[in-house]
Scaffold this motif. Structure first.
Motif, PDB file in Angstrom:
ATOM      1  N   TYR A 103       0.845  -1.183   0.000  1.00  0.00           N
ATOM      2  CA  TYR A 103       0.000   0.000   0.000  1.00  0.00           C
ATOM      3  C   TYR A 103       0.883   1.237   0.000  1.00  0.00           C
ATOM      4  O   TYR A 103       2.072   1.137  -0.191  1.00  0.00           O
ATOM      5  CB  TYR A 103      -0.936  -0.008   1.210  1.00  0.00           C
ATOM      6  N   TRP A 104       0.278   2.373   0.221  1.00  0.00           N
ATOM      7  CA  TRP A 104       1.074   3.596   0.270  1.00  0.00           C
ATOM      8  C   TRP A 104       1.823   3.662   1.580  1.00  0.00           C
ATOM      9  O   TRP A 104       1.446   2.997   2.545  1.00  0.00           O
ATOM     10  CB  TRP A 104       0.165   4.820   0.074  1.00  0.00           C
ATOM     11  N   ALA A 105       2.895   4.461   1.581  1.00  0.00           N
ATOM     12  CA  ALA A 105       3.770   4.508   2.750  1.00  0.00           C
ATOM     13  C   ALA A 105       3.150   5.329   3.876  1.00  0.00           C
ATOM     14  O   ALA A 105       3.613   6.409   4.219  1.00  0.00           O
ATOM     15  CB  ALA A 105       5.127   5.064   2.368  1.00  0.00           C
ATOM     16  N   THR A 106       2.071   4.785   4.431  1.00  0.00           N
ATOM     17  CA  THR A 106       1.410   5.454   5.547  1.00  0.00           C
ATOM     18  C   THR A 106       1.203   4.466   6.677  1.00  0.00           C
ATOM     19  O   THR A 106       1.194   3.262   6.462  1.00  0.00           O
ATOM     20  CB  THR A 106       0.032   5.999   5.124  1.00  0.00           C
ATOM     21  N   CYS A 107       1.033   4.995   7.870  1.00  0.00           N
ATOM     22  CA  CYS A 107       0.767   4.149   9.025  1.00  0.00           C
ATOM     23  C   CYS A 107      -0.565   3.420   8.805  1.00  0.00           C
ATOM     24  O   CYS A 107      -1.559   4.055   8.466  1.00  0.00           O
ATOM     25  CB  CYS A 107       0.717   5.010  10.281  1.00  0.00           C
ATOM     26  N   PRO A 108      -0.599   2.087   8.981  1.00  0.00           N
ATOM     27  CA  PRO A 108      -1.837   1.338   8.760  1.00  0.00           C
ATOM     28  C   PRO A 108      -2.991   1.799   9.652  1.00  0.00           C
ATOM     29  O   PRO A 108      -4.149   1.596   9.311  1.00  0.00           O
ATOM     30  CB  PRO A 108      -1.442  -0.101   9.108  1.00  0.00           C
ATOM     31  N   LEU A 109      -2.664   2.414  10.778  1.00  0.00           N
ATOM     32  CA  LEU A 109      -3.709   2.815  11.720  1.00  0.00           C
ATOM     33  C   LEU A 109      -4.204   4.246  11.494  1.00  0.00           C
ATOM     34  O   LEU A 109      -5.393   4.485  11.367  1.00  0.00           O
ATOM     35  CB  LEU A 109      -3.187   2.709  13.155  1.00  0.00           C
ATOM     36  N   CYS A 110      -3.279   5.192  11.461  1.00  0.00           N
ATOM     37  CA  CYS A 110      -3.711   6.587  11.435  1.00  0.00           C
ATOM     38  C   CYS A 110      -3.379   7.285  10.115  1.00  0.00           C
ATOM     39  O   CYS A 110      -3.655   8.464   9.956  1.00  0.00           O
ATOM     40  CB  CYS A 110      -3.084   7.358  12.596  1.00  0.00           C
ATOM     41  N   ARG A 111      -2.808   6.544   9.159  1.00  0.00           N
ATOM     42  CA  ARG A 111      -2.512   7.100   7.827  1.00  0.00           C
ATOM     43  C   ARG A 111      -1.472   8.217   7.876  1.00  0.00           C
ATOM     44  O   ARG A 111      -1.413   9.046   6.980  1.00  0.00           O
ATOM     45  CB  ARG A 111      -3.781   7.634   7.141  1.00  0.00           C
ATOM     46  N   ASN A 112      -0.712   8.254   8.930  1.00  0.00           N
ATOM     47  CA  ASN A 112       0.368   9.228   9.014  1.00  0.00           C
ATOM     48  C   ASN A 112       1.440   8.858   7.989  1.00  0.00           C
ATOM     49  O   ASN A 112       1.814   7.697   7.867  1.00  0.00           O
ATOM     50  CB  ASN A 112       0.953   9.211  10.428  1.00  0.00           C
ATOM     51  N   GLN A 113       1.922   9.837   7.257  1.00  0.00           N
ATOM     52  CA  GLN A 113       2.880   9.554   6.191  1.00  0.00           C
ATOM     53  C   GLN A 113       4.229   9.122   6.764  1.00  0.00           C
ATOM     54  O   GLN A 113       4.739   9.736   7.692  1.00  0.00           O
ATOM     55  CB  GLN A 113       3.054  10.788   5.328  1.00  0.00           C
ATOM     56  N   ILE A 114       4.790   8.056   6.194  1.00  0.00           N
ATOM     57  CA  ILE A 114       6.071   7.546   6.680  1.00  0.00           C
ATOM     58  C   ILE A 114       7.202   7.975   5.761  1.00  0.00           C
ATOM     59  O   ILE A 114       8.273   8.338   6.208  1.00  0.00           O
ATOM     60  CB  ILE A 114       6.009   6.010   6.814  1.00  0.00           C
ATOM     61  N   LEU A 115       6.950   7.944   4.444  1.00  0.00           N
ATOM     62  CA  LEU A 115       7.959   8.365   3.475  1.00  0.00           C
ATOM     63  C   LEU A 115       7.365   9.434   2.558  1.00  0.00           C
ATOM     64  O   LEU A 115       6.168   9.435   2.318  1.00  0.00           O
ATOM     65  CB  LEU A 115       8.407   7.167   2.620  1.00  0.00           C
ATOM     66  N   PRO A 116       8.207  10.340   2.022  1.00  0.00           N
ATOM     67  CA  PRO A 116       7.697  11.370   1.121  1.00  0.00           C
ATOM     68  C   PRO A 116       7.076  10.774  -0.145  1.00  0.00           C
ATOM     69  O   PRO A 116       7.493   9.713  -0.598  1.00  0.00           O
ATOM     70  CB  PRO A 116       8.947  12.177   0.754  1.00  0.00           C
ATOM     71  N   ASP A 117       6.102  11.480  -0.692  1.00  0.00           N
ATOM     72  CA  ASP A 117       5.365  11.006  -1.866  1.00  0.00           C
ATOM     73  C   ASP A 117       6.259  10.672  -3.052  1.00  0.00           C
ATOM     74  O   ASP A 117       6.046   9.684  -3.735  1.00  0.00           O
ATOM     75  CB  ASP A 117       4.348  12.066  -2.313  1.00  0.00           C
ATOM     76  N   ASP A 118       7.286  11.532  -3.293  1.00  0.00           N
ATOM     77  CA  ASP A 118       8.099  11.310  -4.496  1.00  0.00           C
ATOM     78  C   ASP A 118       8.881  10.009  -4.422  1.00  0.00           C
ATOM     79  O   ASP A 118       9.098   9.348  -5.432  1.00  0.00           O
ATOM     80  CB  ASP A 118       9.028  12.512  -4.762  1.00  0.00           C
ATOM     81  N   ILE A 119       9.284   9.624  -3.222  1.00  0.00           N
ATOM     82  CA  ILE A 119      10.006   8.356  -3.054  1.00  0.00           C
ATOM     83  C   ILE A 119       9.055   7.189  -3.316  1.00  0.00           C
ATOM     84  O   ILE A 119       9.394   6.249  -4.026  1.00  0.00           O
ATOM     85  CB  ILE A 119      10.613   8.259  -1.637  1.00  0.00           C
ATOM     86  N   VAL A 120       7.856   7.293  -2.782  1.00  0.00           N
ATOM     87  CA  VAL A 120       6.870   6.227  -2.982  1.00  0.00           C
ATOM     88  C   VAL A 120       6.509   6.121  -4.465  1.00  0.00           C
ATOM     89  O   VAL A 120       6.413   5.025  -5.015  1.00  0.00           O
ATOM     90  CB  VAL A 120       5.613   6.495  -2.138  1.00  0.00           C
ATOM     91  N   ALA A 121       6.365   7.277  -5.113  1.00  0.00           N
ATOM     92  CA  ALA A 121       6.017   7.294  -6.534  1.00  0.00           C
ATOM     93  C   ALA A 121       7.107   6.629  -7.364  1.00  0.00           C
ATOM     94  O   ALA A 121       6.819   5.868  -8.282  1.00  0.00           O
ATOM     95  CB  ALA A 121       5.803   8.724  -6.994  1.00  0.00           C
ATOM     96  N   LYS A 122       8.355   6.908  -7.011  1.00  0.00           N
ATOM     97  CA  LYS A 122       9.483   6.314  -7.736  1.00  0.00           C
ATOM     98  C   LYS A 122       9.508   4.807  -7.523  1.00  0.00           C
ATOM     99  O   LYS A 122       9.916   4.060  -8.400  1.00  0.00           O
ATOM    100  CB  LYS A 122      10.805   6.911  -7.237  1.00  0.00           C
ATOM    101  N   TYR A 123       9.102   4.386  -6.343  1.00  0.00           N
ATOM    102  CA  TYR A 123       9.089   2.958  -6.040  1.00  0.00           C
ATOM    103  C   TYR A 123       7.942   2.278  -6.786  1.00  0.00           C
ATOM    104  O   TYR A 123       8.073   1.169  -7.278  1.00  0.00           O
ATOM    105  CB  TYR A 123       8.955   2.747  -4.535  1.00  0.00           C
TER     106      TYR A 123
END
Ligand code: ZN
Ligand code: ZN
Length: 141
Positions: A103-123
């Motif tokens: 899934y996206w790089a967010t906390c499974p519970l509170c959806r707090n972002q763990i990694l910046p969007d551009d890194i996730v997008a590149k991945y």
């Protein structure tokens, strides 16, 4: 003598032109390297997660608010590898890493972002392309 000096000056001009071309190529190369758009591999992705949220061992002494991993819904055991997120949520390292890959790089519970969007997008990029190719072959068969 005249011919020799003329040849020499011609050689000099050629050398200067060659050097200039080399310089331009070097500039283009560094520009290419700087605007790095290469996709991030899973290993690099996990390394970035590790850097942001280092793995720790769960101990009952450092008891957190929730004593169970909300991904696999099992209680933390002494010495298990866990990650404490900035949002104070704790998960098994393996459970969280699997989650972050799917899934996206967010906390499974509170959806707090763990990694910046551009890194996730590149991945995500190469995986999306791969998915497209697979679906294309599925259609062909
Ligand atoms: Zn778990
Ligand atoms: Zn959280």
């Amino acid at each position: 003598m005249m011919a020799l000096s003329e040849m020499f000056s011609q050689l000099c001009t050629k050398a200067v032109v060659l050097l200039a071309l080399l310089l331009i190529q070097l500039m283009l190369l560094t520009k290419k390297l700087r605007s790095d758009t290469r996709p991030i591999t899973t290993t690099q992705y996990l390394k970035l997660i590790e850097r942001k949220n280092p793995t720790t061992c769960f101990t009952k002494r450092l008891r957190q608010e929730d004593a169970e991993c909300r991904v696999c819904l099992s209680e933390f055991q002494e010495g298990e590898k866990v990650r404490n997120l900035k949002c104070k949520h704790t998960f098994h390292r393996d459970c969280l890493d699997k989650w972050l890959q799917q899934y996206w790089a967010t906390c499974p519970l509170c959806r707090n972002q763990i990694l910046p969007d551009d890194i996730v997008a590149k991945y995500r990029e190469p995986q999306n392309q791969g998915g497209y190719i697979f679906s294309f072959w599925d259609l062909a068969e």
